[in-house]
Design a protein around this motif. Structure first.
Motif, short mmCIF file in Angstrom:
data_model
loop_
_atom_site.label_atom_id
_atom_site.label_comp_id
_atom_site.label_asym_id
_atom_site.label_seq_id
_atom_site.Cartn_x
_atom_site.Cartn_y
_atom_site.Cartn_z
N LEU A 261 0.80 -1.31 0.01
CA LEU A 261 0.03 -0.02 -0.08
C LEU A 261 0.84 1.08 -0.24
O LEU A 261 0.77 2.01 -0.70
N ARG A 262 2.07 1.29 0.98
CA ARG A 262 2.82 2.26 0.93
C ARG A 262 3.56 2.55 -0.26
O ARG A 262 3.78 3.78 -0.97
N ASN A 263 3.98 1.50 -1.19
CA ASN A 263 4.48 1.67 -2.38
C ASN A 263 3.68 2.12 -3.57
O ASN A 263 4.28 2.72 -4.61
N ARG A 264 2.49 1.99 -3.30
CA ARG A 264 1.35 2.62 -4.41
C ARG A 264 1.24 3.99 -4.21
O ARG A 264 0.74 4.67 -5.25
N ARG A 265 1.40 4.66 -3.21
CA ARG A 265 1.10 6.09 -3.04
C ARG A 265 2.17 6.91 -3.68
O ARG A 265 3.42 6.68 -4.13
#
Length: 121
Positions: free
Chosen positions: A117-121
């Motif tokens: 999820l963090r990497n998608r931001r």
């Protein structure tokens, strides 16, 4: 459980880890020897990993990792197994139960999900 069921000639559906360790606690030497064989197999895997990547510590997870007897058997078998590797001078890694036992896989999955999820931001 499956290995114990085969050794004792009983259906594997009737066994779980709790029952297996209760049988050992009650003095069943056949079941204890099956656990030793399981520990030996795990120790051999650990020793092969040791030869390849040389970790300082290996942690065992899952519900079975709450059993001190199993962890000690794995340590003993790892010490025996590492003696086979006479051409290398490598220590046996520390072998410990993981901190979160049976919940380790869930915590790892949550960590992985949050990282994605963090990497998608």
């Amino acid at each position: 459980g499956r290995m114990v069921a085969e050794a004792k000639g009983i259906p594997s559906e009737e066994l779980d880890g709790i029952k297996v360790f209760k049988m050992i606690e009650d003095g069943d030497e056949t079941v204890r020897e099956v656990l030793r064989k399981f520990a030996r197999n795990v120790a051999r895997i650990i020793c092969n990993i040791q030869i390849i990547i040389d970790p300082e510590r290996v942690v065992v997870g899952g519900g079975i990792s709450t059993q001190p007897l199993l962890i000690e058997m794995i340590r003993e078998e790892a010490r025996r197994t590492m003696k086979w590797f006479t051409w290398v001078d490598m220590p046996v890694p520390e072998i410990e139960p993981c901190r979160f036992f049976n919940d380790s896989n869930l915590i790892g999955a949550l960590y992985s999900h949050k990282s994605q999820l963090r990497n998608r931001r």
